[in-house]
Scaffold this motif. Structure first.
Motif, PDB file in Angstrom:
ATOM      1  N   LEU A 189       0.820  -1.220   0.000  1.00  0.00           N
ATOM      2  CA  LEU A 189       0.000   0.000   0.000  1.00  0.00           C
ATOM      3  C   LEU A 189       0.850   1.264   0.000  1.00  0.00           C
ATOM      4  O   LEU A 189       0.391   2.325  -0.408  1.00  0.00           O
ATOM      5  N   LYS A 190       2.087   1.147   0.437  1.00  0.00           N
ATOM      6  CA  LYS A 190       2.943   2.333   0.456  1.00  0.00           C
ATOM      7  C   LYS A 190       3.385   2.736  -0.944  1.00  0.00           C
ATOM      8  O   LYS A 190       3.868   3.838  -1.156  1.00  0.00           O
ATOM      9  N   PHE A 191       3.235   1.831  -1.905  1.00  0.00           N
ATOM     10  CA  PHE A 191       3.727   2.127  -3.250  1.00  0.00           C
ATOM     11  C   PHE A 191       2.663   1.939  -4.328  1.00  0.00           C
ATOM     12  O   PHE A 191       2.994   1.786  -5.494  1.00  0.00           O
ATOM     13  N   SER A 192       1.387   1.931  -3.935  1.00  0.00           N
ATOM     14  CA  SER A 192       0.339   1.663  -4.923  1.00  0.00           C
ATOM     15  C   SER A 192      -0.704   2.765  -4.894  1.00  0.00           C
ATOM     16  O   SER A 192      -1.072   3.237  -3.814  1.00  0.00           O
ATOM     17  N   ASN A 193      -1.150   3.161  -6.062  1.00  0.00           N
ATOM     18  CA  ASN A 193      -2.228   4.159  -6.088  1.00  0.00           C
ATOM     19  C   ASN A 193      -3.530   3.570  -6.622  1.00  0.00           C
ATOM     20  O   ASN A 193      -4.458   4.297  -6.948  1.00  0.00           O
ATOM     21  N   ARG A 194      -3.570   2.234  -6.721  1.00  0.00           N
ATOM     22  CA  ARG A 194      -4.813   1.555  -7.096  1.00  0.00           C
ATOM     23  C   ARG A 194      -4.918   0.270  -6.281  1.00  0.00           C
ATOM     24  O   ARG A 194      -3.902  -0.350  -5.955  1.00  0.00           O
ATOM     25  N   PHE A 195      -6.150  -0.139  -5.996  1.00  0.00           N
ATOM     26  CA  PHE A 195      -6.364  -1.390  -5.269  1.00  0.00           C
ATOM     27  C   PHE A 195      -5.749  -2.560  -6.040  1.00  0.00           C
ATOM     28  O   PHE A 195      -5.089  -3.415  -5.467  1.00  0.00           O
ATOM     29  N   ILE A 244       3.219   8.165  -6.980  1.00  0.00           N
ATOM     30  CA  ILE A 244       2.202   7.376  -7.686  1.00  0.00           C
ATOM     31  C   ILE A 244       0.921   7.383  -6.910  1.00  0.00           C
ATOM     32  O   ILE A 244       0.920   7.617  -5.732  1.00  0.00           O
ATOM     33  N   ASP A 260      -2.274   6.553   2.640  1.00  0.00           N
ATOM     34  CA  ASP A 260      -1.946   5.297   1.957  1.00  0.00           C
ATOM     35  C   ASP A 260      -3.120   4.717   1.163  1.00  0.00           C
ATOM     36  O   ASP A 260      -2.994   3.633   0.585  1.00  0.00           O
ATOM     37  N   PRO A 267      -5.169   3.465  -1.580  1.00  0.00           N
ATOM     38  CA  PRO A 267      -4.714   3.238  -2.958  1.00  0.00           C
ATOM     39  C   PRO A 267      -5.783   3.590  -3.988  1.00  0.00           C
ATOM     40  O   PRO A 267      -6.278   2.724  -4.713  1.00  0.00           O
ATOM     41  N   VAL A 268      -6.145   4.846  -4.042  1.00  0.00           N
ATOM     42  CA  VAL A 268      -7.205   5.272  -4.959  1.00  0.00           C
ATOM     43  C   VAL A 268      -6.783   6.568  -5.659  1.00  0.00           C
ATOM     44  O   VAL A 268      -6.475   7.555  -4.986  1.00  0.00           O
ATOM     45  N   ARG A 269      -6.757   6.512  -6.992  1.00  0.00           N
ATOM     46  CA  ARG A 269      -6.470   7.726  -7.751  1.00  0.00           C
ATOM     47  C   ARG A 269      -7.734   8.580  -7.810  1.00  0.00           C
ATOM     48  O   ARG A 269      -8.847   8.060  -7.712  1.00  0.00           O
ATOM     49  N   ARG A 324      -2.893  10.369  -6.049  1.00  0.00           N
ATOM     50  CA  ARG A 324      -3.526   9.576  -4.993  1.00  0.00           C
ATOM     51  C   ARG A 324      -4.404  10.524  -4.173  1.00  0.00           C
ATOM     52  O   ARG A 324      -3.937  11.601  -3.779  1.00  0.00           O
TER      53      ARG A 324
END
Lengths: 302, 272
Positions: free
Chosen positions: A217-223, A302, B89, B91-93, B136
């Motif tokens: 989760l620290k490096f992701s901008n999508r599920f 990101i 944190d 994870p949603v654009r 994000r």
């Protein structure tokens, strides 16, 4: 490392079963774990592992498949938590704590009876801390369809689940049935924990459930990216853990191999530490670049 | 639909856990109107919005949109809740969050269509947040997040947009930007806005109508019709003075034996 030179490592049925199970458990834990972390239900996830312990011990007493026990116990626990109020933020810790306490008491009783029944502590050790090398290859088909069930269910409910994970109030205004989505999620969480319990034991399955997703989760901008990333991290930890445990047989003159669970959990923790350090360094870089009028995208945000 | 009010609230009573929150609430909103829902903290503004939204049941009365009794998840109504906290944190654009405004309530395996993404881009442009599209959501400032929340609520092209205290915790500059943005939305897209706030002055330049909540009761009309000493005194149940200074409205409790306790109960009365 002897395994590199040892012929037949990958053709060994026990090793192959362990590696395939490790892959399945890592993927399913990643998918459910990302939502668990985002929803702030890590404590509930951990409690379900203790409920699974009671189920696993009960299965051992009844001489049925431990997988059935782990999953059955977990699903019952998920239902109990939902009934008490795990969906409500204020009631979450109470519901989890009550079920956790009851399950731990049952586990103590069942594990004691298992010890009396088998006259050894081997079963107790396996239930609590797993023993992937003792899993029969016949377990694989069950593990496979249960993995498919969890992944398919998550895929079907992904949008309402995302909405309710981001903001329950917003989700409710869009017509999302929070109770239905929450209960479905908890049942799938119980199945994932049950599967994980086979590989690294019920107590330590929290590690795979929370560790790789928290790092990802620290490096992701999508599920979806977070799930893929967490799957890769989890699989790396599990496979490397299996390889190290196998190899550890040769590390001492007494030829006593160390437990897989120890290696898997150690690697998961190491990944988390590294992910935190990298995330912290990136944050500093973004702040520095923003002060110099660069956009976050230009410095790799990101 | 010409001739029928967009939103009509009639004889609404709301009790929660045996406590009467709102009683005999009546007002209406027409197409393309900007309405301020004004009242102090705890006056029942959020409860009223939740009843209009269909997620809180009324004890008595009726809420209708286009003359039809409102159902839950009505696409005619968009909603921006109070205090949505986006974790860093998460994870949603931004564009994915806005798209969830279209399909966030939908189960299934279908992928998003090109039309969905066009709508998302259109809404982000309408709230001047196109450049945030790939960021994000948890990394945005409070003002930027409010813009994105508005885009999320507008993407289904509702006719009525409900906003619960969107200016809370924003600095004055960002608050003014949000108000101007909403005014533009009202004018350009002919969306009616019902926005709650405990401070009425920032809304005065754009407000067509005010719904003033106090003591569980409501007075509605234009600012001139409602924000008057006699109307608010009736609403509060004691004498209230309304003073207009440099284009600002001040509502102050008048003299009387019960003044002190009333001030304590309704601190916003002093401010406004």
């Amino acid at each position: 490392m002897h395994f590199i030179f040892e012929p037949g490592f990958f053709s060994n049925t026990t090793v192959r079963t362990a590696l395939v199970l490790g892959l399945l458990v890592s993927v399913v834990s990643a998918a459910i774990g990302v939502f668990t972390v985002v929803r702030g239900q890590s404590f509930a996830g951990h409690a379900l592992t203790d409920v699974a312990t009671a189920g696993g011990a009960g299965a051992s007493l009844a001489v049925i498949s431990p997988l059935i026990g782990f999953i059955g116990g977990g699903v019952l626990g998920a239902g109990a938590m939902d009934a008490i109020g795990v969906q409500r933020v204020k009631g979450r810790d109470i519901a989890t704590g009550v079920v956790l306490g009851a399950a731990t008491g049952l586990s103590a009783l069942f594990l004691y009876l298992v010890t009396l029944q088998t006259s050894t502590t081997g079963s107790t050790q396996t239930i609590l801390f797993g023993s992937v090398f003792t899993v029969e290859p016949s377990t694989l088909p069950d593990a496979l369809w249960l993995t498919a069930l969890v992944l398919a269910t998550l895929f079907i409910i992904r949008r309402p689940l995302m909405m309710s994970s981001i903001s329950p109030e917003l989700a409710q205004s869009r017509g999302v049935r929070l109770r239905l989505v929450g209960l479905t999620f908890m049942v799938m969480l119980a199945v994932a924990v049950g599967l994980s319990a086979i590989v690294i034991g019920s107590i330590l399955s929290t590690a795979l459930l929370i560790g790789p997703p928290a790092s990802a989760l620290k490096f992701s901008n999508r599920f979806s990216t977070a799930v893929v990333f967490a799957s890769v991290l989890g699989t790396l930890a599990t496979w490397l853990g299996i390889i190290l445990a196998y190899d550890s047989y040769y590390w001492s003159a007494s030829h006593r191999g160390l437990p897989v669970s120890f290696f898997v959990v150690s690697l998961v923790v190491a990944q988390f530490v590294v992910a935190n350090v990298l995330a912290q360094r990136r944050r500093v870089r973004v702040v520095h670049a923003t002060e110099h009028h660069a956009t976050p995208e230009q410095v790799g945000w990101i | 639909m010409v001739g029928i009010d967009l939103l009509k609230v009639e004889g609404l009573d709301v009790s929660i856990a045996g406590r009467m929150i709102l009683r005999d609430v009546n007002f209406r909103i027409d197409h393309g109107e900007f309405t301020g829902l004004i009242g102090s903290n705890g006056a029942g503004k959020t409860t009223l919005l939740r009843v209009i939204l269909g997620v809180q049941e009324a004890t008595r009365g009726r809420v209708s949109v286009h003359g039809q009794t409102l159902t839950r998840s009505n696409s005619s109504v968009g909603y921006v809740p109070q205090k949505v906290l986006f974790e860093p944190d998460l994870p949603v654009r931004v564009r994915d969050f806005v798209a969830l405004g279209l399909d966030g309530g939908t189960f299934g395996v279908a992928r998003r269509s090109r039309h969905s993404f066009e709508l998302v881009d259109e809404m982000l442009e309408a709230v001047e947040a196109s450049k945030l599209s790939n960021r994000r959501i948890g990394s945005l400032s409070g003002g930027e997040q409010q813009r994105v929340l508005v885009a999320h609520a507008l993407v289904r092209k509702p006719e009525l947009l409900l906003l619960d205290e969107p200016l809370a915790s924003l600095d004055p500059g960002s608050a003014q930007e949000i108000i101007q943005l909403l005014h533009t939305v009202v004018v350009k897209q002919q969306v009616a806005v019902l926005m709650s706030a405990h401070e009425m002055n920032p809304l005065l330049p754009v407000m067509d109508r005010v719904v003033y909540v106090a003591n569980g009761r409501v007075a509605s009309g234009t600012t001139e019709e409602v924000v008057r000493s006699d109307v608010l005194s009736e609403l509060y149940g004691h004498h209230v003075d309304v003073v207009r200074v440099h284009g600002r409205v001040l509502v102050v409790a008048g003299e009387g034996d019960h003044t002190k306790s009333t001030l304590a109960d309704h601190p916003a009365v002093i401010v406004e």
